[in-house]
Design a protein around this motif. Structure first.
Motif, PDB file in Angstrom:
ATOM      1  N   THR A  84      18.427  33.284 -11.730  1.00  0.00           N
ATOM      2  CA  THR A  84      18.596  32.213 -11.860  1.00  0.00           C
ATOM      3  C   THR A  84      19.999  31.854 -11.838  1.00  0.00           C
ATOM      4  N   TRP A 136      22.314  27.516  -8.306  1.00  0.00           N
ATOM      5  CA  TRP A 136      21.420  27.387  -7.747  1.00  0.00           C
ATOM      6  C   TRP A 136      20.195  26.696  -7.006  1.00  0.00           C
ATOM      7  N   ILE A 147      25.943  27.076  -1.548  1.00  0.00           N
ATOM      8  CA  ILE A 147      25.104  28.203  -2.449  1.00  0.00           C
ATOM      9  C   ILE A 147      25.775  29.353  -1.654  1.00  0.00           C
ATOM     10  N   ALA A 180      16.777  31.132  -5.967  1.00  0.00           N
ATOM     11  CA  ALA A 180      17.474  29.615  -5.597  1.00  0.00           C
ATOM     12  C   ALA A 180      15.994  28.793  -5.617  1.00  0.00           C
TER      13      ALA A 180
END
Length: 345
Positions: A217, A221, A239, A188
């Motif tokens: 990813t 994120w 998240i 992230a």
């Protein structure tokens, strides 16, 4: 050169006598015109300190085209990146026998206003971390026709401005490679605003390096925020709550945000670095020491003292001989590996 004492009525001849040199040598050392940092220069500075003797820059300016002052323009001081740079620039300027005039502007309009203000003090050169470069660069190019201008950290698209700094691509590359080597497969990103060139360059570098390093990813994120513990906590909490799976690593723009991320991981029962690894783009004392409830953070250490020294040396050289080809001096950052990414054996 005109001088004055902060204590008794001490003359340049007194300093010369104590140092065992000529008055001309004292003048060259204290004005910064003698750049060698040898025993002779140190004797002169020690004698001046002993006699409480300093340069009267304002009076000297009346007799010379130079004011022995350098303007520094930064977007803000609350940002750890910019404050670290300012702290490194100030002693480098002083060591060169010059004064620093600081201006703070977070927009192109504010920076232009601050630049005009420091120019009214007849500074000999300008060092700047520009923002909104498409607006400020044309003005900087005009200023550069009159005095040396050195840009720091981010590189503009201008071919007329000198530059000293580091490659944001390199910063991101060494972090991504380390996280991948440490076993992370996903990441992230909690970065600074993309409104300025630093933030946009870092975000672009992030996208490039994730592909190269094999780290996956997701859009959910990726977040941007001002550096603070609360922001890091709230973003990481979001998240972790939005998905049935979580990233195996997090790249944070700064130490405060990283502390918030760490707290959110702990609140969710996730251990750092065993389950989630945390890395920081720019090193700080907070990264080095952590807090009583967080570990130390792996981070990229920028060579602040070298950046400052190169910038001051460059503006001094440019005052004497301006080349048609601008200088570009890229320095290497260093990854400092700490507990937030390394699992104890």
């Amino acid at each position: 050169m005109s001088q004055h004492s902060l204590g008794d009525d001490v003359s340049i001849a007194n300093v010369a006598a104590v140092a065992g040199v000529s008055t001309a040598t004292v003048s060259r050392v204290l004005s910064g015109r003698r750049r060698k940092d040898d025993d002779l220069s140190r004797r002169v500075r020690a004698a001046a300190k002993q006699l409480n003797y300093s340069v009267n820059y304002a009076a000297s300016a009346l007799r010379s085209a130079k004011t022995n002052s350098i303007g520094l323009i930064v977007p803000e001081l609350n940002n750890s990146l910019y404050s670290s740079l300012t702290q490194a620039i100030e002693p480098a300027v002083n060591h060169a026998g010059k004064q620093l005039i600081l201006g703070i502007g977070s927009t192109a309009a504010e920076q232009e206003q601050r630049i005009r203000l420091v120019l009214s003090h007849r500074v000999d050169a300008l060092i700047i971390i520009p923002v909104e470069t498409e607006f400020i660069v044309p003005f900087l190019e005009t200023v550069a026709k009159q005095i040396p201008v050195v840009q720091l950290l981010s590189q503009t698209y201008s071919n007329k401005l000198d530059w000293v700094g580091i490659s944001e691509t390199t910063v991101m590359q060494i972090i991504a490679d380390h996280l991948s080597t440490a076993g992370a497969r996903s990441v992230a990103y909690i970065g600074s605003s993309t409104d300025d060139l630093d933030g946009m360059t870092l975000f672009t570098a992030f996208h490039m390096q994730m592909t190269v390093s094999g780290l996956s990813t997701y859009t959910e994120w990726i977040h941007f925020t001002q550096e603070s513990v609360d922001s890091g906590y709230r973003i990481m909490q979001k998240i972790l709550s939005d998905h049935s799976f979580y990233p195996e690593s997090v790249i944070c723009s700064d130490g405060l945000t990283a502390v918030g991320v760490y707290r959110a991981c702990a609140a969710a029962g996730l251990s750092v670095p065993e389950e989630i690894k945390i890395a920081v783009l720019h090193d700080s004392a907070l990264c080095e020491n952590g807090t009583f409830e967080s570990v130390s953070f792996t981070s990229v250490q920028l060579p602040w003292d070298r950046i400052a020294a190169e910038a001051v040396t460059l503006v001094a050289a440019e005052q004497e001989r301006k080349s048609w080809l601008p200088s570009r001096r890229e320095l290497e950052p260093e990854l400092i590996i700490r507990k937030s990414t390394v699992v104890s054996s």
